[in-house]
Every structure is written in structure tokens, then in C-alpha cells.
Design a protein around this motif. Structure first.
Motif, PDB file in Angstrom:
ATOM      1  N   CYS A  31       0.809  -1.224   0.000  1.00 55.28           N
ATOM      2  CA  CYS A  31       0.000   0.000   0.000  1.00 55.28           C
ATOM      3  C   CYS A  31       0.842   1.274   0.000  1.00 55.28           C
ATOM      4  O   CYS A  31       0.341   2.343   0.311  1.00 55.28           O
ATOM      5  CB  CYS A  31      -0.947  -0.017   1.204  1.00 55.28           C
ATOM      6  SG  CYS A  31      -2.139  -1.361   1.102  1.00 55.28           S
ATOM      7  N   ARG A  32       2.085   1.183  -0.365  1.00 52.03           N
ATOM      8  CA  ARG A  32       2.963   2.356  -0.348  1.00 52.03           C
ATOM      9  C   ARG A  32       2.858   3.204  -1.606  1.00 52.03           C
ATOM     10  O   ARG A  32       3.281   4.342  -1.618  1.00 52.03           O
ATOM     11  CB  ARG A  32       4.403   1.932  -0.150  1.00 52.03           C
ATOM     12  CG  ARG A  32       4.655   1.440   1.243  1.00 52.03           C
ATOM     13  CD  ARG A  32       6.130   1.301   1.521  1.00 52.03           C
ATOM     14  NE  ARG A  32       6.283   0.763   2.851  1.00 52.03           N
ATOM     15  CZ  ARG A  32       7.084  -0.229   3.162  1.00 52.03           C
ATOM     16  NH1 ARG A  32       7.832  -0.786   2.247  1.00 52.03           N
ATOM     17  NH2 ARG A  32       7.164  -0.662   4.392  1.00 52.03           N
ATOM     18  N   ASP A  33       2.370   2.643  -2.692  1.00 61.11           N
ATOM     19  CA  ASP A  33       2.256   3.416  -3.927  1.00 61.11           C
ATOM     20  C   ASP A  33       0.963   3.041  -4.648  1.00 61.11           C
ATOM     21  O   ASP A  33       0.263   2.118  -4.252  1.00 61.11           O
ATOM     22  CB  ASP A  33       3.478   3.234  -4.824  1.00 61.11           C
ATOM     23  CG  ASP A  33       3.574   1.843  -5.418  1.00 61.11           C
ATOM     24  OD1 ASP A  33       2.867   0.943  -4.950  1.00 61.11           O
ATOM     25  OD2 ASP A  33       4.354   1.650  -6.356  1.00 61.11           O
ATOM     26  N   TRP A  34       0.653   3.760  -5.719  1.00 64.32           N
ATOM     27  CA  TRP A  34      -0.625   3.556  -6.402  1.00 64.32           C
ATOM     28  C   TRP A  34      -0.729   2.184  -7.050  1.00 64.32           C
ATOM     29  O   TRP A  34      -1.814   1.616  -7.128  1.00 64.32           O
ATOM     30  CB  TRP A  34      -0.876   4.671  -7.426  1.00 64.32           C
ATOM     31  CG  TRP A  34       0.028   4.637  -8.630  1.00 64.32           C
ATOM     32  CD1 TRP A  34       1.202   5.306  -8.788  1.00 64.32           C
ATOM     33  CD2 TRP A  34      -0.184   3.900  -9.832  1.00 64.32           C
ATOM     34  NE1 TRP A  34       1.741   5.023 -10.018  1.00 64.32           N
ATOM     35  CE2 TRP A  34       0.914   4.173 -10.689  1.00 64.32           C
ATOM     36  CE3 TRP A  34      -1.175   3.042 -10.271  1.00 64.32           C
ATOM     37  CZ2 TRP A  34       1.031   3.602 -11.948  1.00 64.32           C
ATOM     38  CZ3 TRP A  34      -1.052   2.482 -11.531  1.00 64.32           C
ATOM     39  CH2 TRP A  34       0.036   2.766 -12.354  1.00 64.32           C
ATOM     40  N   GLY A  35       0.384   1.617  -7.505  1.00 63.69           N
ATOM     41  CA  GLY A  35       0.330   0.292  -8.127  1.00 63.69           C
ATOM     42  C   GLY A  35      -0.065  -0.785  -7.127  1.00 63.69           C
ATOM     43  O   GLY A  35      -0.887  -1.657  -7.425  1.00 63.69           O
ATOM     44  N   GLY A  36       0.521  -0.725  -5.951  1.00 64.55           N
ATOM     45  CA  GLY A  36       0.158  -1.687  -4.913  1.00 64.55           C
ATOM     46  C   GLY A  36      -1.262  -1.502  -4.447  1.00 64.55           C
ATOM     47  O   GLY A  36      -2.002  -2.476  -4.252  1.00 64.55           O
ATOM     48  N   LEU A  37      -1.671  -0.252  -4.271  1.00 63.26           N
ATOM     49  CA  LEU A  37      -3.055   0.022  -3.867  1.00 63.26           C
ATOM     50  C   LEU A  37      -4.052  -0.474  -4.911  1.00 63.26           C
ATOM     51  O   LEU A  37      -5.089  -1.050  -4.571  1.00 63.26           O
ATOM     52  CB  LEU A  37      -3.252   1.520  -3.621  1.00 63.26           C
ATOM     53  CG  LEU A  37      -2.642   2.068  -2.350  1.00 63.26           C
ATOM     54  CD1 LEU A  37      -2.720   3.590  -2.332  1.00 63.26           C
ATOM     55  CD2 LEU A  37      -3.339   1.485  -1.127  1.00 63.26           C
ATOM     56  N   LEU A  38      -3.728  -0.259  -6.193  1.00 65.63           N
ATOM     57  CA  LEU A  38      -4.618  -0.728  -7.259  1.00 65.63           C
ATOM     58  C   LEU A  38      -4.698  -2.249  -7.277  1.00 65.63           C
ATOM     59  O   LEU A  38      -5.779  -2.819  -7.444  1.00 65.63           O
ATOM     60  CB  LEU A  38      -4.138  -0.200  -8.620  1.00 65.63           C
ATOM     61  CG  LEU A  38      -4.985  -0.558  -9.830  1.00 65.63           C
ATOM     62  CD1 LEU A  38      -6.423  -0.062  -9.662  1.00 65.63           C
ATOM     63  CD2 LEU A  38      -4.373   0.018 -11.100  1.00 65.63           C
ATOM     64  N   THR A  39      -3.570  -2.906  -7.063  1.00 65.92           N
ATOM     65  CA  THR A  39      -3.557  -4.370  -7.021  1.00 65.92           C
ATOM     66  C   THR A  39      -4.399  -4.890  -5.863  1.00 65.92           C
ATOM     67  O   THR A  39      -5.203  -5.812  -6.025  1.00 65.92           O
ATOM     68  CB  THR A  39      -2.110  -4.887  -6.905  1.00 65.92           C
ATOM     69  OG1 THR A  39      -1.354  -4.384  -8.016  1.00 65.92           O
ATOM     70  CG2 THR A  39      -2.056  -6.394  -6.893  1.00 65.92           C
ATOM     71  N   VAL A  40      -4.229  -4.308  -4.692  1.00 67.01           N
ATOM     72  CA  VAL A  40      -5.012  -4.719  -3.522  1.00 67.01           C
ATOM     73  C   VAL A  40      -6.497  -4.446  -3.761  1.00 67.01           C
ATOM     74  O   VAL A  40      -7.352  -5.288  -3.469  1.00 67.01           O
ATOM     75  CB  VAL A  40      -4.508  -4.005  -2.247  1.00 67.01           C
ATOM     76  CG1 VAL A  40      -5.461  -4.202  -1.088  1.00 67.01           C
ATOM     77  CG2 VAL A  40      -3.114  -4.497  -1.889  1.00 67.01           C
ATOM     78  N   ALA A  41      -6.815  -3.283  -4.329  1.00 73.52           N
ATOM     79  CA  ALA A  41      -8.217  -2.943  -4.607  1.00 73.52           C
ATOM     80  C   ALA A  41      -8.833  -3.930  -5.583  1.00 73.52           C
ATOM     81  O   ALA A  41      -9.976  -4.378  -5.394  1.00 73.52           O
ATOM     82  CB  ALA A  41      -8.319  -1.520  -5.146  1.00 73.52           C
TER      83      ALA A  41
END
Length: 163
Positions: A31-41
Motif C-alpha cells: 500500500c505504499r504506492d498507487w500500483g500496490g493500492l490498485l492491485t489490492v483494490a
């Protein structure tokens, strides 16, 4: 006093480092950057959809509408993540190109999903044959080229002919 060395086959004793548990630490690192957040979402979005498919008792029309709408954000998200991977400085030019082409394939499939949903949900018409099919079909050769561009381990001449 030093800790005893574990014998062969025994696990090392756990140390209390005061750090967060491994799974929580892993989740937070995503959740540190937008790519990780998008993947988790997208993972949570997919889990919610699959749960709904398994546990909801909806009519056929409702299932079709939800399923058509579900895929609209998934493939564009995959294209964004492929584009993000193509920008990574540690990758060589061929691998970056492969990621860009795979992202284009995802975009074509995403266009197909959007068109399909438009035909079925807005126009309430049969979506086959339609422009959605053209977008889906165009995505396959693009995706194949992208996948074939990814590097592979060097092989001998004999290994190349083995399946």
C-alpha cells in the motif's frame, strides 16, 4: 548469553523483534504506492464479486448485468499495471516492450468488455456479433506478441524442438 544453535531438522527459535507480523508487513508494503493500492483494490473487488456469485441468489438477468459491469474496471486496471511495469528502470528494453504490448492487449480486451456491456446493458440488444468481438479478437494476437517478447532462459538447439 548466545542462543543455542538448532539441530538439523529443527526450526530456529522465534525471536521477538518488535516488528509487525509478516503478513501485516507485507500488506502494508503493497500500500505504499498507487500500483500496490490498485492491485489490492482489484483483489478485494474480485473477491467480493466471487463471493457474490457463490452466495447471492439472484435471477439470471441480475447475474448477467452484474457480471457485465464487473469486468469494466478490471482489464483497464491490468493495462495500467502493465504500463507501470514497463517503466521499471531495472528491466531491459525488450522486457519493457513486452509489458507495453501486454498492456495494449489488456486495453483491447477492456474495450471489448466496455462495448459488450454497452450493448447488453444500455442498448439491451444481442452483443454478438458486434464491435466488442472485434476488440476481443484483436487483443489475442497483440497479447501473444507481448508474451513471446518476454525473455526466456537460453536453450540448446535440441531443447528448442522439445515440447
Amino acid at each position: 548469553m548466545p542462543e543455542p544453535t538448532p539441530r538439523a531438522g529443527e526450526a530456529a527459535p522465534a525471536r521477538d523483534t518488535g516488528a509487525q507480523p509478516g503478513l501485516l508487513r507485507l500488506a502494508l508494503s503493497w500500500c505504499r504506492d498507487w500500483g500496490g493500492l490498485l492491485t489490492v483494490a482489484m483483489a478485494l473487488y474480485t473477491a467480493a464479486f466471487l463471493s457474490w456469485l457463490v452466495f447471492a441468489h439472484a435471477g439470471e438477468v441480475t447475474v448477467t448485468r452484474i457480471a457485465d459491469a464487473f469486468f469494466i474496471p478490471v482489464l483497464p486496471a491490468a493495462a495500467l499495471l502493465a504500463g507501470r511495469a514497463s517503466l521499471h528502470p531495472a528491466l531491459d528494453g525488450r522486457t519493457r516492450s513486452a509489458w507495453r504490448i501486454v498492456g495494449l492487449g489488456f486495453l483491447l480486451w477492456g474495450m471489448g468488455d466496455i462495448l459488450w456491456a454497452y450493448y447488453e446493458l444500455v442498448l439491451e440488444s444481442e452483443a454478438f456479433p458486434s464491435l466488442a468481438d472485434a476488440a476481443y479478437l484483436a487483443g489475442y494476437p497483440v497479447m501473444l506478441v507481448g508474451l513471446l517478447l518476454f525473455p526466456s532462459a537460453p536453450r540448446t538447439g535440441t531443447e528448442r524442438w522439445k515440447f
